[in-house]
Design an enzyme around this catalytic site. Structure first.
Site, PDB file in Angstrom:
ATOM      1  N   SER A 138     -25.120   8.349 -16.044  1.00  0.00           N
ATOM      2  CA  SER A 138     -24.724   7.484 -14.938  1.00  0.00           C
ATOM      3  C   SER A 138     -25.972   6.918 -14.272  1.00  0.00           C
ATOM      4  CB  SER A 138     -23.918   8.288 -13.907  1.00  0.00           C
ATOM      5  OG  SER A 138     -23.921   7.600 -12.667  1.00  0.00           O
ATOM      6  N   GLY A 173     -15.852   5.100  -2.696  1.00  0.00           N
ATOM      7  CA  GLY A 173     -15.244   5.604  -1.448  1.00  0.00           C
ATOM      8  C   GLY A 173     -14.919   4.521  -0.447  1.00  0.00           C
ATOM      9  N   ASP A 176       3.052   2.103  -4.927  1.00  0.00           N
ATOM     10  CA  ASP A 176       3.068   2.178  -6.410  1.00  0.00           C
ATOM     11  C   ASP A 176       3.663   3.490  -6.902  1.00  0.00           C
ATOM     12  OD1 ASP A 176       0.768   3.634  -5.676  1.00  0.00           O
ATOM     13  OD2 ASP A 176      -0.529   2.697  -7.193  1.00  0.00           O
ATOM     14  N   ASP A 219      -4.112   0.456  -9.643  1.00  0.00           N
ATOM     15  CA  ASP A 219      -5.531   0.130  -9.817  1.00  0.00           C
ATOM     16  C   ASP A 219      -5.892  -0.064 -11.288  1.00  0.00           C
ATOM     17  OD1 ASP A 219      -5.389   0.630  -7.156  1.00  0.00           O
ATOM     18  OD2 ASP A 219      -6.534   2.497  -7.211  1.00  0.00           O
ATOM     19  N   SER A 232     -11.415   0.788  -5.437  1.00  0.00           N
ATOM     20  CA  SER A 232     -11.083   1.399  -6.717  1.00  0.00           C
ATOM     21  C   SER A 232     -12.207   1.446  -7.743  1.00  0.00           C
ATOM     22  CB  SER A 232      -9.845   0.745  -7.326  1.00  0.00           C
ATOM     23  OG  SER A 232      -9.296   1.681  -8.202  1.00  0.00           O
ATOM     24  N   SER A 233     -13.285   2.074  -7.335  1.00  0.00           N
ATOM     25  CA  SER A 233     -14.362   2.343  -8.300  1.00  0.00           C
ATOM     26  C   SER A 233     -13.853   3.298  -9.377  1.00  0.00           C
ATOM     27  CB  SER A 233     -15.576   2.953  -7.582  1.00  0.00           C
ATOM     28  OG  SER A 233     -15.191   4.125  -6.896  1.00  0.00           O
ATOM     29  N   GLY A 274     -12.320   2.148  -1.020  1.00  0.00           N
ATOM     30  CA  GLY A 274     -10.964   1.618  -1.194  1.00  0.00           C
ATOM     31  C   GLY A 274     -10.898   0.418  -2.118  1.00  0.00           C
ATOM     32  N   GLU A 325      -6.645  10.388 -14.329  1.00  0.00           N
ATOM     33  CA  GLU A 325      -6.935  10.653 -12.907  1.00  0.00           C
ATOM     34  C   GLU A 325      -5.957  11.689 -12.338  1.00  0.00           C
ATOM     35  OE1 GLU A 325      -8.143   7.204 -10.820  1.00  0.00           O
ATOM     36  OE2 GLU A 325      -8.173   8.235  -8.888  1.00  0.00           O
ATOM     37  N   GLU A 340       0.844  -1.206   0.000  1.00  0.00           N
ATOM     38  CA  GLU A 340       0.000   0.000   0.000  1.00  0.00           C
ATOM     39  C   GLU A 340       0.875   1.250   0.000  1.00  0.00           C
ATOM     40  OE1 GLU A 340      -3.172  -0.150  -1.126  1.00  0.00           O
ATOM     41  OE2 GLU A 340      -3.655  -1.453   0.558  1.00  0.00           O
TER      42      GLU A 340
HETATM   43  C1  GLA Z   1      -5.203   4.435  -4.246  1.00  0.00           C
HETATM   44  C2  GLA Z   1      -4.445   4.749  -5.521  1.00  0.00           C
HETATM   45  C3  GLA Z   1      -3.377   3.692  -5.818  1.00  0.00           C
HETATM   46  C4  GLA Z   1      -2.508   3.397  -4.597  1.00  0.00           C
HETATM   47  C5  GLA Z   1      -3.374   3.189  -3.357  1.00  0.00           C
HETATM   48  C6  GLA Z   1      -2.557   3.073  -2.113  1.00  0.00           C
HETATM   49  O1  GLA Z   1      -5.972   3.295  -4.421  1.00  0.00           O
HETATM   50  O2  GLA Z   1      -5.325   4.807  -6.602  1.00  0.00           O
HETATM   51  O3  GLA Z   1      -2.605   4.098  -6.920  1.00  0.00           O
HETATM   52  O4  GLA Z   1      -1.573   4.412  -4.415  1.00  0.00           O
HETATM   53  O5  GLA Z   1      -4.302   4.242  -3.164  1.00  0.00           O
HETATM   54  O6  GLA Z   1      -1.794   1.925  -2.168  1.00  0.00           O
END
Ligand code: GLA
Length: 424
Positions: free
Chosen positions: A97, A150, A66, A200, A154-155, A152, A188, A63
Site C-alpha cells: 500500500s 473515513g 440500500d 458503493d 467510500s474508499s 464517507g 466487506e 442514505e
Molecule cells: C456506507 C455503506 C453503504 C450505505 C451507506 C449509507 O457507505 O457502505 O452500503 O449503507 O453507508 O447509506
C-alpha cells in the site's frame, strides 16, 4: 527469460535488488521509505504489470436505504483507487500500500484471516472470490488510493472493486459486473466485518461521468440520470473521521431488522422496510420502541425522497431536488441519528449561501462529508463563505472541492500523479 533479470544482462543490479530484498525481509514490516512493492519484494515488474482503477462515490440521496432493499442515488467521482498487478507466479499475494507504506504477504492456499487493517479489503476480495468457487492466482499488487479514508466517499468500495477487477483479469475469471459487486460487498460483510449494503460497490462498477445512478437495491435495476449542467456538486469535508461508524452502522441495521420483525406480525408479506408505507408504519408501529419507530420512519420516507429526487432530476427541477436533500439530512439527523454537530453546522451554513439548491451529509455518517448542489456562478463564493465560517465555528479547517463525476471501474494504461485529496 528470468523475470528478475535485466534483459541486457545487468546482473549486478539484479544482485543488488536481491540484497535489498533480503535486508527488507529481515527488517520485517517496518518499511518507512519505500514507495512501491518492487522496493520491498525485490523485482521491478513495471514492464509486466496491468493497472485497474475503481472510483469512490458521493451519494446524492438515499442514505441507509440500500440494506433495507430500498433506493439510492450515488454518482462515481474522480477520486479513485489504483491497483497495479503483476503476472501470477504462485499462490501468494504480495500486497503493497503506497498510502500506508506497508506490505502484507499472504498465501491463498493457507486460508488467510483478517488482520484488522487496510489489507483486509484486498485479501477479503481474494478469499471471497475463492469461496465463490473461482480460482484466484497469486500476484503482486501495488495499491494507491486517492479517495480520502473515513470521509464517507467510500474508499473501501474503491479498493475492493479495483482489487477484484485486477484479480479477475489476471486469473482469467469470467464474471459479470453485478456478480463482482455482490462479491465485493460480501468481502466487506464477511471478511472485514462491516454489514454494508450494495450501493458503493455497485456505483464503483456502474457509475458514469455526468450521471447519477438511481439504483433499486432489491432488483439491482438501475437508471443513469443526467446531472444538470447548471450546477456543480461541491463536497465539504468536515475533517471529522467517522470512527464510530462501524459499530453504530451495524446497530442501525439490527434496529431496522427489529422493525421489520414487529411489523411483519401485521403485514406478513413484508421482508424489508422497502415493503412498508408510512401509513402502515403509523397504523401498525404504535407498539414499537420510539427509537425503532424513528429508524423505520427514516428509511420509509428516504425511499420516497429518492424516487421523488429521480423525477425532479428528469424534470431538471433543482429546487425540488435540493429541498429533498435538506429533508434527507433532517431525517438522518433526527430520526436515524447518524449525523454529528460538524455535519449539521456544515449543512446549516450551506443553506444560508446564495445559489445553494440543497445540502446534506453523504455516506454512513458520524463525520465525513456533506454534498452540496451549488449553481455554477456561486461556487467560488460558496467555497469562500463556508471555509471561513466553518473554521470559525469548529476550529477545524474544512476541505472543500468541486466534485467531478467519473466513469465506473476499468483498466487504465497508467497511474496518474497523486491529485489533491479531500482529507488525509
Ligand atoms: C456506507 C455503506 C453503504 C450505505 C451507506 C449509507 O457507505 O457502505 O452500503 O449503507 O453507508 O447509506
Amino acid at each position: 527469460m528470468d523475470p528478475g533479470k535485466c534483459p541486457t544482462g545487468c546482473d549486478r543490479i539484479y544482485a543488488t535488488r536481491r540484497l535489498v530484498k533480503i535486508i527488507f525481509a529481515t527488517l520485517g514490516n517496518s518499511f518507512d521509505k519505500k514507495t512501491r512493492y518492487e522496493t520491498v519484494f525485490g523485482e521491478d515488474l513495471s514492464t509486466r504489470e496491468r493497472t485497474f482503477r475503481a472510483p469512490g462515490r458521493v451519494n446524492l440521496i438515499g442514505e441507509h436505504t440500500d440494506y433495507n432493499d430500498g433506493f439510492v442515488m450515488p454518482a462515481a467521482i474522480n477520486f479513485s483507487t489504483f491497483v497495479s498487478i503483476s503476472q501470477p507466479f504462485d499462490s501468494k499475494l504480495d500486497i503493497f500500500s503506497e498510502n500506508f507504506k506497508d506490505s502484507v504477504s499472504v498465501d491463498l492456499t493457507a486460508g488467510p484471516r483478517p488482520r484488522g487493517d487496510w489489507s483486509d479489503y484486498v485479501v477479503g476480495v481474494a478469499v471471497i472470490l475463492q469461496a465463490a468457487g473461482y480460482t484466484v492466482r497469486g500476484a503482486k499488487l501495488n495499491i494507491r488510493g486517492e479517495v480520502p479514508i473515513g470521509s464517507g466517499l467510500s474508499s473501501s468500495a474503491a479498493i475492493e472493486v479495483a482489487t477484484a477487477c485486477a484479480l479477475v483479469a489476471i486469473s482469467d475469471i469470467k464474471i459479470d459486473r453485478v456478480e463482482l459487486a455482490k462479491l465485493c460487498r460480501r468481502a466487506e460483510n464477511e471478511f472485514v466485518g462491516a454489514r454494508v449494503g450494495i450501493m458503493d460497490q455497485f456505483v464503483s462498477l456502474y457509475g458514469q461521468a455526468k450521471k447519477a445512478l438511481l439504483l433499486d437495491c432489491r432488483s439491482l435495476d438501475y437508471e443513469l440520470l443526467p446531472l444538470s449542467q447548471e450546477a456543480h456538486l461541491v463536497v465539504c469535508n468536515t475533517m471529522v473521521k467517522h470512527e464510530l461508524a462501524s459499530s453504530e452502522y451495524n446497530q442501525r441495521r439490527e434496529q431496522c431488522e427489529a422493525g421489520v420483525k414487529h411489523l411483519a406480525q401485521a403485514l406478513p408479506h413484508i421482508t424489508a422496510l422497502r415493503d412498508v408505507t408510512l401509513e402502515q408504519l403509523e397504523a401498525y408501529g404504535k407498539d414499537l420502541a420510539d427509537v425503532i419507530y424513528r429508524r423505520c420512519r427514516h428509511v420509509i420516507t428516504e425511499n420516497d425522497r429518492v424516487l421523488k429526487a429521480g423525477d425532479a432530476l428528469k424534470r431538471h427541477d433543482l429546487g425540488e431536488f435540493g429541498w429533498l436533500m435538506y429533508e434527507s439530512h433532517r431525517s438522518l439527523r433526527d430520526d436515524y441519528e447518524v449525523s454529528c454537530p460538524e455535519l449539521d453546522i456544515m449543512v446549516e451554513l450551506a443553506s444560508r449561501v446564495e445559489g445553494v439548491y440543497g445540502a446534506r451529509m453523504t455516506g454512513g455518517g458520524f463525520g465525513g462529508c456533506t454534498v452540496n448542489v451549488v449553481a455554477n456562478e456561486h461556487v467560488e463564493e460558496f467555497k469562500r463563505a463556508i471555509a471561513a465560517v466553518y473554521e470559525q465555528k469548529t476550529k477545524l479547517k474544512p476541505e472543500i472541492f468541486v466534485c467531478e463525476t467519473a466513469d465506473g471501474a476499468g483498466e487504465v494504461t497508467s497511474v496518474p500523479a497523486i491529485q489533491q485529496q479531500a482529507g488525509d
